[in-house]
Write a protein that holds these residues in place. Sequence first.
Motif, PDB file in Angstrom:
ATOM      1  N   GLU A  32       8.839  -3.734   8.806  1.00 57.21           N
ATOM      2  CA  GLU A  32       8.510  -3.887  10.229  1.00 57.21           C
ATOM      3  C   GLU A  32       8.992  -2.771  11.138  1.00 57.21           C
ATOM      4  OE1 GLU A  32      11.926  -7.017  11.583  1.00 57.21           O
ATOM      5  OE2 GLU A  32      10.216  -7.812  10.489  1.00 57.21           O
ATOM      6  N   ASP A  33       9.525  -1.683  10.572  1.00 58.92           N
ATOM      7  CA  ASP A  33       9.872  -0.544  11.428  1.00 58.92           C
ATOM      8  C   ASP A  33       9.794   0.750  10.633  1.00 58.92           C
ATOM      9  OD1 ASP A  33      12.638   0.382  10.500  1.00 58.92           O
ATOM     10  OD2 ASP A  33      13.073  -1.717  10.945  1.00 58.92           O
ATOM     11  N   GLY A  34       9.776   1.851  11.356  1.00 62.58           N
ATOM     12  CA  GLY A  34       9.592   3.152  10.728  1.00 62.58           C
ATOM     13  C   GLY A  34      10.698   3.558   9.778  1.00 62.58           C
ATOM     14  N   LYS A  35      11.936   3.299  10.134  1.00 60.49           N
ATOM     15  CA  LYS A  35      13.063   3.664   9.269  1.00 60.49           C
ATOM     16  C   LYS A  35      12.959   2.937   7.926  1.00 60.49           C
ATOM     17  CE  LYS A  35      18.049   3.951   9.038  1.00 60.49           C
ATOM     18  NZ  LYS A  35      19.239   3.183   9.254  1.00 60.49           N
ATOM     19  N   ALA A  36      12.688   1.636   7.984  1.00 63.36           N
ATOM     20  CA  ALA A  36      12.517   0.860   6.745  1.00 63.36           C
ATOM     21  C   ALA A  36      11.299   1.351   5.966  1.00 63.36           C
ATOM     22  CB  ALA A  36      12.372  -0.628   7.071  1.00 63.36           C
ATOM     23  N   GLY A  37      10.284   1.829   6.667  1.00 60.09           N
ATOM     24  CA  GLY A  37       9.097   2.366   6.015  1.00 60.09           C
ATOM     25  C   GLY A  37       9.392   3.631   5.231  1.00 60.09           C
ATOM     26  N   ILE A  38      10.183   4.512   5.818  1.00 63.54           N
ATOM     27  CA  ILE A  38      10.578   5.745   5.132  1.00 63.54           C
ATOM     28  C   ILE A  38      11.354   5.395   3.861  1.00 63.54           C
ATOM     29  CG2 ILE A  38      12.060   7.789   5.294  1.00 63.54           C
ATOM     30  CD1 ILE A  38      11.299   7.798   8.356  1.00 63.54           C
ATOM     31  N   GLU A  39      12.293   4.459   3.990  1.00 64.74           N
ATOM     32  CA  GLU A  39      13.110   4.051   2.844  1.00 64.74           C
ATOM     33  C   GLU A  39      12.246   3.408   1.756  1.00 64.74           C
ATOM     34  OE1 GLU A  39      16.016   1.541   4.727  1.00 64.74           O
ATOM     35  OE2 GLU A  39      17.045   3.252   5.635  1.00 64.74           O
ATOM     36  N   ALA A  40      11.336   2.519   2.159  1.00 68.80           N
ATOM     37  CA  ALA A  40      10.471   1.838   1.185  1.00 68.80           C
ATOM     38  C   ALA A  40       9.540   2.824   0.486  1.00 68.80           C
ATOM     39  CB  ALA A  40       9.667   0.736   1.872  1.00 68.80           C
ATOM     40  N   ALA A  41       9.016   3.792   1.221  1.00 68.73           N
ATOM     41  CA  ALA A  41       8.117   4.779   0.615  1.00 68.73           C
ATOM     42  C   ALA A  41       8.843   5.588  -0.453  1.00 68.73           C
ATOM     43  CB  ALA A  41       7.538   5.699   1.688  1.00 68.73           C
ATOM     44  N   GLY A  42      10.073   6.001  -0.162  1.00 67.36           N
ATOM     45  CA  GLY A  42      10.840   6.770  -1.128  1.00 67.36           C
ATOM     46  C   GLY A  42      11.248   5.964  -2.350  1.00 67.36           C
ATOM     47  N   ARG A  43      11.524   4.703  -2.134  1.00 68.90           N
ATOM     48  CA  ARG A  43      11.974   3.818  -3.214  1.00 68.90           C
ATOM     49  C   ARG A  43      10.812   3.342  -4.084  1.00 68.90           C
ATOM     50  NH1 ARG A  43      14.124   0.405  -0.026  1.00 68.90           N
ATOM     51  NH2 ARG A  43      12.389  -1.038   0.029  1.00 68.90           N
ATOM     52  N   GLU A  44       9.710   2.943  -3.448  1.00 65.73           N
ATOM     53  CA  GLU A  44       8.589   2.308  -4.147  1.00 65.73           C
ATOM     54  C   GLU A  44       7.483   3.273  -4.573  1.00 65.73           C
ATOM     55  OE1 GLU A  44       8.493  -0.911  -4.932  1.00 65.73           O
ATOM     56  OE2 GLU A  44      10.275  -1.532  -3.834  1.00 65.73           O
ATOM     57  N   LEU A  45       7.380   4.425  -3.893  1.00 71.35           N
ATOM     58  CA  LEU A  45       6.307   5.392  -4.138  1.00 71.35           C
ATOM     59  C   LEU A  45       4.941   4.702  -4.225  1.00 71.35           C
ATOM     60  CD1 LEU A  45       8.095   7.755  -6.672  1.00 71.35           C
ATOM     61  CD2 LEU A  45       7.810   8.071  -4.201  1.00 71.35           C
ATOM     62  N   PRO A  46       4.500   4.101  -3.103  1.00 70.12           N
ATOM     63  CA  PRO A  46       3.214   3.388  -3.095  1.00 70.12           C
ATOM     64  C   PRO A  46       2.050   4.354  -3.310  1.00 70.12           C
ATOM     65  CG  PRO A  46       3.988   3.726  -0.865  1.00 70.12           C
ATOM     66  CD  PRO A  46       5.099   4.179  -1.773  1.00 70.12           C
ATOM     67  N   ASP A  47       0.895   3.784  -3.605  1.00 68.62           N
ATOM     68  CA  ASP A  47      -0.304   4.598  -3.804  1.00 68.62           C
ATOM     69  C   ASP A  47      -0.920   5.034  -2.480  1.00 68.62           C
ATOM     70  OD1 ASP A  47      -0.685   4.452  -6.808  1.00 68.62           O
ATOM     71  OD2 ASP A  47      -0.510   2.331  -6.299  1.00 68.62           O
ATOM     72  N   ILE A  48      -0.648   4.272  -1.414  1.00 66.37           N
ATOM     73  CA  ILE A  48      -1.185   4.585  -0.091  1.00 66.37           C
ATOM     74  C   ILE A  48      -0.309   3.903   0.956  1.00 66.37           C
ATOM     75  CG2 ILE A  48      -2.801   2.626  -0.013  1.00 66.37           C
ATOM     76  CD1 ILE A  48      -4.879   4.669   1.208  1.00 66.37           C
ATOM     77  N   ILE A  49      -0.282   4.488   2.165  1.00 66.54           N
ATOM     78  CA  ILE A  49       0.542   3.944   3.249  1.00 66.54           C
ATOM     79  C   ILE A  49      -0.324   3.697   4.477  1.00 66.54           C
ATOM     80  CG2 ILE A  49       2.463   4.427   4.836  1.00 66.54           C
ATOM     81  CD1 ILE A  49       3.608   6.243   2.550  1.00 66.54           C
TER      82      ILE A  49
END
Length: 120
Positions: A32-49
């Motif tokens: 629900e926020d940008g900081k958590a999004g940056i962390e989740a992207a680095g941790r999970e490496l999603p296919d798309i954001i």
Amino acid sequence: MKTVLVIEDNKEIRENTIELLELAGYRVIDVEDGKAGIEAAGRELPDIILCDIMMPQADGYEVLETLKSNLSTSGIPFIYLTASAEKKEIQKAMDMGANAYICKPFDVNELMDTVERLLQ
């Protein structure tokens, strides 16, 4: 199964987007926020954001800039989902490296078509 990271501070929009994506067969991670999004992207490496622009902690521009500067996340397709339809905002987003810009309220078909196109 492809993974989609949804970064959206509005709970109702986030839940509706998650439901649409899950019904289409995607695995969804949401924050629900940008900081958590940056962390989740680095941790999970999603296919798309999918990312909003106006959010607490870090706005969507900070999210995109941070992810594009990191080798492990720089190649992940990035779609802005935002209420701002101003041409200068759209141009700024695309100049920063966003792959698509969809205005809220968004058309379900436009969202799904864009996600599918960028995942090919």
